[in-house]
Design an enzyme around this catalytic site. Structure first.
Site, short mmCIF file in Angstrom:
data_model
loop_
_atom_site.label_atom_id
_atom_site.label_comp_id
_atom_site.label_asym_id
_atom_site.label_seq_id
_atom_site.Cartn_x
_atom_site.Cartn_y
_atom_site.Cartn_z
N TYR A 223 -18.42 -5.13 -17.48
CA TYR A 223 -18.23 -5.61 -16.51
C TYR A 223 -17.35 -4.11 -15.41
O TYR A 223 -17.15 -4.44 -13.98
CB TYR A 223 -17.03 -6.59 -16.62
CG TYR A 223 -17.22 -7.47 -17.46
CD1 TYR A 223 -17.47 -9.08 -16.66
CD2 TYR A 223 -17.96 -7.98 -18.71
CE1 TYR A 223 -18.52 -9.87 -17.03
CE2 TYR A 223 -18.76 -8.85 -18.81
CZ TYR A 223 -18.85 -10.03 -17.97
OH TYR A 223 -19.18 -11.28 -18.40
N HIS B 284 -25.16 -22.16 -20.34
CA HIS B 284 -25.19 -20.58 -19.78
C HIS B 284 -25.79 -19.93 -20.66
O HIS B 284 -26.50 -19.35 -20.89
CB HIS B 284 -23.43 -20.75 -19.58
CG HIS B 284 -23.47 -18.73 -19.91
ND1 HIS B 284 -23.33 -18.32 -18.16
CD2 HIS B 284 -23.48 -17.64 -20.18
CE1 HIS B 284 -23.51 -17.42 -18.19
NE2 HIS B 284 -22.76 -17.03 -19.45
N ASP C 105 -27.08 -14.33 -17.63
CA ASP C 105 -25.33 -13.58 -17.76
C ASP C 105 -25.57 -12.32 -17.59
O ASP C 105 -25.95 -11.68 -16.26
CB ASP C 105 -25.00 -13.76 -18.95
CG ASP C 105 -23.13 -13.84 -18.75
OD1 ASP C 105 -22.39 -14.61 -18.45
OD2 ASP C 105 -23.10 -12.40 -19.30
#
Length: 431
Positions: free
Chosen positions: A354, A409, A220
């Site tokens: 982000y 994930h 990630d």
């Protein structure tokens, strides 16, 4: 939260060995601490750290969860409108009546933890040394909506392989840092803390710990950091392992799309682009806006974090609704992670990572590929299962590729034993 200044003690290493799954006798055989390159005084010193959340903070968390103002039920039978009301309410019930933060706090405090200031920000990290003499230093980076919580279950299998189906030659010394803005690391107060800057901080951290040769791993957001670390190839970095092909998320124009496997990966990416990236768009463009909800309502924070990818959501939802957990993705472990975000007040600062990635100075540019060996594990429950051809296209130095039979994930969290097996195999040639 408290911390005091000194270097790692034998007692702290012993505690870390026990937390990693060693017996007291075995933990006492932990190897010596490497000579630290960090000074004993000043901002760059390495300071022991211990978690100590105040009772009123825990009580306030429960009060806020109990006072949640609930929306009406979704108008569909699936999660296409978002986190379902039944899941959120089941999570809230367990959070207020069955969950024990102090259990997790004690678990975390059983590991040797430290903080050190790097580039103006305090970096928190867990540092567990293996008792095996020739263990390979490994720095692992968590992702979002994860934290070091997702990596803790793999500490035992990685540092003490002889107790988990491996050999002494498979052992690692582990460094598990919290990305700035996450967990017990400090919040950046200036722009620029993107994956590249974090990677530079990790290289400095390993230098301060005295590690002159080491490897790195990430998934990630952690995959973006580890990718950057591999591309800058600091002195001492021997290789990297990834379990998310981050460059493919930015575009697939240069990737082959001919085989059934490649077409399947492309289709999964298209589904994610169409209906699974709402959180990514919001955090890449308006992290401050969503931050108000993330810092004001624990249930809003939990729902935002749960609504990440279909595979993880279904596994987490099943755990809260009475079904069997998927590996170690239990309701306790899920709330360990969410509670960590809440009690450290890092919902908005973690989201800004982000924005930093989207607004980085070099965003859109193609940096040279890593010069170090790259290993990749394509877990079946990932957002998309990257084919070997894609991994080879992105990483010309790919030396290891495998498709495990389980895991998604949160691979290290869900399947710590299988995850450790992958890392042993991936770095065996480098050793």
């Amino acid at each position: 939260m408290t911390s005091t200044a000194s270097h790692p003690t034998r007692r702290q290493l012993l505690q870390g060995g026990v937390a990693a799954g060693l017996t007291i006798a075995a933990a006492a055989a932990l190897g010596p601490v490497p000579a630290s390159a960090a000074p004993s005084t000043g901002p760059a010193r390495i300071r022991p750290f211990r978690v100590a959340i105040r009772p009123d903070q825990v009580a306030d968390l429960r009060r806020r969860v109990a006072a949640t103002r609930w929306p009406s039920r979704e108008l569909v039978a699936d999660r296409s409108q978002g986190v379902q009301l039944a899941t959120a309410q089941a999570l809230a019930r367990f959070w207020t009546t069955g969950y024990d933060w102090r259990r997790f706090e004690a678990k975390l405090n059983a590991f040797p933890q430290f903080r050190t200031e790097i580039d103006g920000v305090d970096v928190h990290f867990v540092h567990v040394r293996s008792r095996h003499r020739n263990a390979l230093p490994l720095i692992m980076t968590h992702g979002w909506p994860g934290s070091i919580v997702e990596l803790l279950e793999a500490v035992g299998p990685l540092t003490n392989p002889t107790a988990h189906g491996g050999t002494a030659a498979d052992a690692f010394h582990l460094v598990l840092p919290s990305i700035p803005g996450y967990g017990f690391s400090g919040k950046p107060d200036e722009l620029g803390w993107d994956a590249t800057r974090t990677a530079r901080a990790w290289a400095e951290l390993m230098r301060r710990l005295g590690y002159t040769r080491y490897v790195a791993q990430g998934g990630d957001v952690g995959a973006a950091v580890t990718d950057s670390l591999g591309r800058m190839a600091p002195s001492g970095l021997l290789g990297i392992h990834l379990n998310l092909l981050v460059p493919a998320l930015a575009g697939t124009d240069d990737l082959p799309k001919n085989t059934d496997e490649e077409k399947s990966a492309l289709a999964a990416l298209q589904v994610f682009e169409a209906s699974g990236r709402g959180y990514l768009v919001e955090q890449s463009t308006r992290p401050q806006t969503i931050g108000y909800a993330l810092l004001d309502s624990p249930v809003a924070l939990a729902a935002w974090m749960l609504d990440h990818d279909t595979d993880s959501y279904l596994k987490i939802s099943r755990a809260f609704l009475g079904g069997p957990p998927s590996g170690n993705l239990t309701r306790e472990h899920v709330l360990d992670n969410v509670s960590l975000y809440w009690l450290t007040g890092t919902g908005e600062s973690a989201a800004r990572v982000y924005w930093e990635r989207a607004n980085a100075v070099d965003a859109g540019q193609a940096p040279p590929p890593p010069a170090v060996p790259v290993a990749f594990s394509a877990f079946p429950g990932e957002i998309f299962q990257a084919p070997r051809s894609w991994a080879e296209a992105v990483y010309p130095t790919l030396g290891y590729y495998n498709k495990p039979t389980r895991g998604g994930h949160f691979a290290a969290w869900e399947e710590p034993g299988l995850f450790a097996h992958e890392l042993r195999a991936a770095f065996r040639l480098i050793r």
